[in-house]
Design a protein around this motif. Structure first.
Motif, short mmCIF file in Angstrom:
data_model
loop_
_atom_site.label_atom_id
_atom_site.label_comp_id
_atom_site.label_asym_id
_atom_site.label_seq_id
_atom_site.Cartn_x
_atom_site.Cartn_y
_atom_site.Cartn_z
N ILE A 112 0.84 -1.20 0.00
CA ILE A 112 0.00 0.00 0.00
C ILE A 112 0.87 1.25 0.00
O ILE A 112 0.58 2.23 -0.71
CB ILE A 112 -0.95 -0.01 1.22
N LEU A 113 1.96 1.22 0.76
CA LEU A 113 2.87 2.37 0.81
C LEU A 113 3.52 2.59 -0.56
O LEU A 113 3.65 3.74 -1.01
CB LEU A 113 3.94 2.15 1.88
N ALA A 114 3.94 1.51 -1.23
CA ALA A 114 4.53 1.63 -2.57
C ALA A 114 3.53 2.23 -3.54
O ALA A 114 3.87 3.09 -4.37
CB ALA A 114 5.01 0.27 -3.05
N HIS A 115 2.28 1.79 -3.46
CA HIS A 115 1.22 2.31 -4.32
C HIS A 115 1.01 3.79 -4.05
O HIS A 115 0.83 4.60 -4.99
CB HIS A 115 -0.06 1.52 -4.07
N LYS A 116 1.03 4.18 -2.79
CA LYS A 116 0.81 5.58 -2.42
C LYS A 116 1.97 6.46 -2.92
O LYS A 116 1.76 7.59 -3.36
CB LYS A 116 0.66 5.70 -0.91
N LEU A 117 3.19 5.94 -2.84
CA LEU A 117 4.34 6.68 -3.37
C LEU A 117 4.24 6.87 -4.88
O LEU A 117 4.59 7.93 -5.41
CB LEU A 117 5.64 5.95 -3.02
N ALA A 118 3.73 5.85 -5.57
CA ALA A 118 3.54 5.97 -7.02
C ALA A 118 2.52 7.05 -7.35
O ALA A 118 2.71 7.85 -8.27
CB ALA A 118 3.10 4.63 -7.60
N ARG A 119 1.45 7.10 -6.59
CA ARG A 119 0.44 8.15 -6.79
C ARG A 119 1.04 9.54 -6.53
O ARG A 119 0.78 10.50 -7.26
CB ARG A 119 -0.76 7.92 -5.88
N ALA A 120 1.89 9.62 -5.49
CA ALA A 120 2.53 10.90 -5.18
C ALA A 120 3.45 11.33 -6.32
O ALA A 120 3.45 12.50 -6.72
CB ALA A 120 3.32 10.77 -3.87
N VAL A 121 4.23 10.40 -6.87
CA VAL A 121 5.12 10.72 -7.98
C VAL A 121 4.33 11.19 -9.20
O VAL A 121 4.72 12.12 -9.90
CB VAL A 121 6.00 9.50 -8.33
N TYR A 122 3.20 10.54 -9.43
CA TYR A 122 2.35 10.93 -10.57
C TYR A 122 1.96 12.41 -10.46
O TYR A 122 2.10 13.18 -11.42
CB TYR A 122 1.10 10.06 -10.61
N TYR A 123 1.47 12.81 -9.30
CA TYR A 123 1.02 14.20 -9.13
C TYR A 123 2.19 15.18 -9.05
O TYR A 123 2.08 16.33 -9.48
CB TYR A 123 0.13 14.31 -7.89
N ILE A 124 3.32 14.73 -8.52
CA ILE A 124 4.51 15.59 -8.48
C ILE A 124 4.94 15.95 -9.90
O ILE A 124 5.24 17.12 -10.20
CB ILE A 124 5.66 14.87 -7.73
N LEU A 125 4.98 14.96 -10.78
CA LEU A 125 5.40 15.22 -12.16
C LEU A 125 4.32 15.95 -12.95
O LEU A 125 4.63 16.74 -13.85
CB LEU A 125 5.76 13.90 -12.83
N ARG A 126 3.06 15.68 -12.65
CA ARG A 126 1.97 16.36 -13.34
C ARG A 126 1.94 17.85 -13.01
O ARG A 126 1.79 18.70 -13.88
CB ARG A 126 0.63 15.73 -12.93
N ARG A 127 2.07 18.14 -11.70
CA ARG A 127 1.91 19.51 -11.22
C ARG A 127 3.23 20.27 -11.12
O ARG A 127 3.23 21.46 -10.81
CB ARG A 127 1.23 19.50 -9.84
N LYS A 128 4.34 19.55 -11.33
CA LYS A 128 5.67 20.17 -11.23
C LYS A 128 5.89 20.76 -9.84
O LYS A 128 6.40 21.88 -9.68
CB LYS A 128 5.85 21.25 -12.30
N GLU A 129 5.51 20.00 -8.81
CA GLU A 129 5.66 20.44 -7.43
C GLU A 129 6.50 19.43 -6.66
O GLU A 129 6.42 18.22 -6.90
CB GLU A 129 4.29 20.57 -6.74
N ALA A 130 7.29 19.94 -5.71
CA ALA A 130 8.13 19.06 -4.90
C ALA A 130 7.28 18.28 -3.90
O ALA A 130 6.13 18.64 -3.61
CB ALA A 130 9.19 19.88 -4.17
N PHE A 131 7.84 17.19 -3.39
CA PHE A 131 7.15 16.34 -2.43
C PHE A 131 6.89 17.09 -1.12
O PHE A 131 7.76 17.81 -0.62
CB PHE A 131 7.99 15.09 -2.15
N GLU A 132 5.68 16.91 -0.56
CA GLU A 132 5.33 17.49 0.74
C GLU A 132 4.87 16.37 1.66
O GLU A 132 3.85 15.72 1.38
CB GLU A 132 4.23 18.54 0.58
#
Length: 327
Positions: A300-320
């Motif tokens: 579940i954590l790996a899946h959540k990290l993948a979702r975070a990476v998706y939005y980071i690259l989409r929105r061009k925003e750093a990880f929070e």
């Protein structure tokens, strides 16, 4: 290679085996050049044909090998039959497409994948040294021999001359791989800073994603825009469990190998790295374990990290971290 050309009515106008080179291919399709589209199965030999079609302004379609296997399975299978079935799928608009990775970054991605193979070979050598130590029931080495400075005197632990030579050869090969891998990593980083430095920086802001994992994510994803939704991206990363269902009944699962094995590995590694020196991440995993059990928590954590990476690259925003933990 087998070439099969169909006309608008679906009749075969050309179907033969031919030499796999650009001149032969262009000569064969010359009479049909104005109306032709080229489709090929996604096996390792498609690079040159895709690049040739791009230069010649010919429409090129890369067929997804695993999806196509499910569609055009039959009693008999050979290259001649496959060529005709691929042409038929293309004509009917039924060919499942794979991503045509651009020429500019493709060779660097392949070099990165080759580095992974070398790392596996190096890991096997390290494991062999440890296993040999256990075979002779010697005291634990007590230090990580993956570091060059900790290998001195390891071979001399063995009284038997052949065992000593065996381990010494392993250590020499490990040392050779160390130098080779360092050269490869420097070259890949140099190319990455030219190809997409902004995305590389954004990926490096994710806890648990270091230099190598950020490179793997950068080159295996390439363009996040090719995934219409975060669910498509998670599925491509093999982080969604497939299942077969009909009439409300589940009949098991299939298609587990469809997707990118390198991204699956990268996010699995990132999930473990995310917990290192991260009390907030460890507390979050504890909550997941309490709710879903130990077996599923890391997935579940790996899946959540993948979702975070998706939005980071989409929105061009750093990880929070705060936003990540509150979702």
């Amino acid at each position: 290679m087998y070439l099969c050309i169909l006309n608008q009515a679906g009749a075969i106008v050309l179907h033969r085996n031919m030499k796999a080179d650009p001149d032969s291919f262009l000569t064969a399709i010359a009479p049909y050049r104005d109306q032709i589209a080229v489709a090929v199965e996604c096996i390792f030999t498609w690079y040159w044909l895709a690049d040739l079609c791009a230069r010649e302004k010919i429409t090129f379609v890369l067929g997804h090998a695993l999806y196509m296997k499910a569609i055009h399975g039959g009693k008999a299978k050979n290259d001649k039959i496959d060529a005709q079935k691929i042409a038929g799928l293309l004509r009917g608009g039924m060919i499942p497409e794979a991503y045509v990775y651009p020429e500019t970054m493709r060779s660097t991605r392949d070099l990165l994948r080759r580095r992974m193979q070398m790392m596996h070979q190096r890991a096997q050598l390290l494991a062999h040294v440890q296993n040999t130590n256990h075979q002779y029931n010697l005291p634990d080495i007590g230090k990580k021999i993956s570091y060059r400075g900790n290998r001195e005197g390891v071979a001399e632990r063995f009284a038997d001359a052949s065992a000593r030579s065996n381990v010494a050869f392993d250590l020499k090969r490990i040392g050779f791989y160390d130098g080779l891998l360092n050269e490869i990593e420097l070259e890949i980083v140099r190319h990455a800073k030219q190809h997409d430095p902004n995305s590389l920086y954004l990926l490096d802001t994710v806890p648990g994603v270091g230099k190598i994992l950020s490179l793997v994510l950068l080159y295996e994803i390439h363009d996040i825009g090719r995934f219409p939704s975060v669910q498509d991206f998670a599925s491509y990363c093999r982080l969604v469990k497939p299942r077969k269902e009909s009439a409300g009944k589940v009949y098991g699962s299939s298609g587990g190998k469809i997707g990118n094995a390198h991204l699956k590995w990268a996010f699995s590694e990132a999930a473990v790295g995310f917990l290192r020196h991260n009390p907030e991440g460890q507390a979050y995993l504890a909550r997941l374990e309490k709710k879903n059990g130990k077996g599923k928590a890391l997935s579940i954590l790996a899946h959540k990290l993948a979702r975070a990476v998706y939005y980071i690259l989409r929105r061009k925003e750093a990880f929070e971290m705060k936003r990540f933990l509150n979702r």
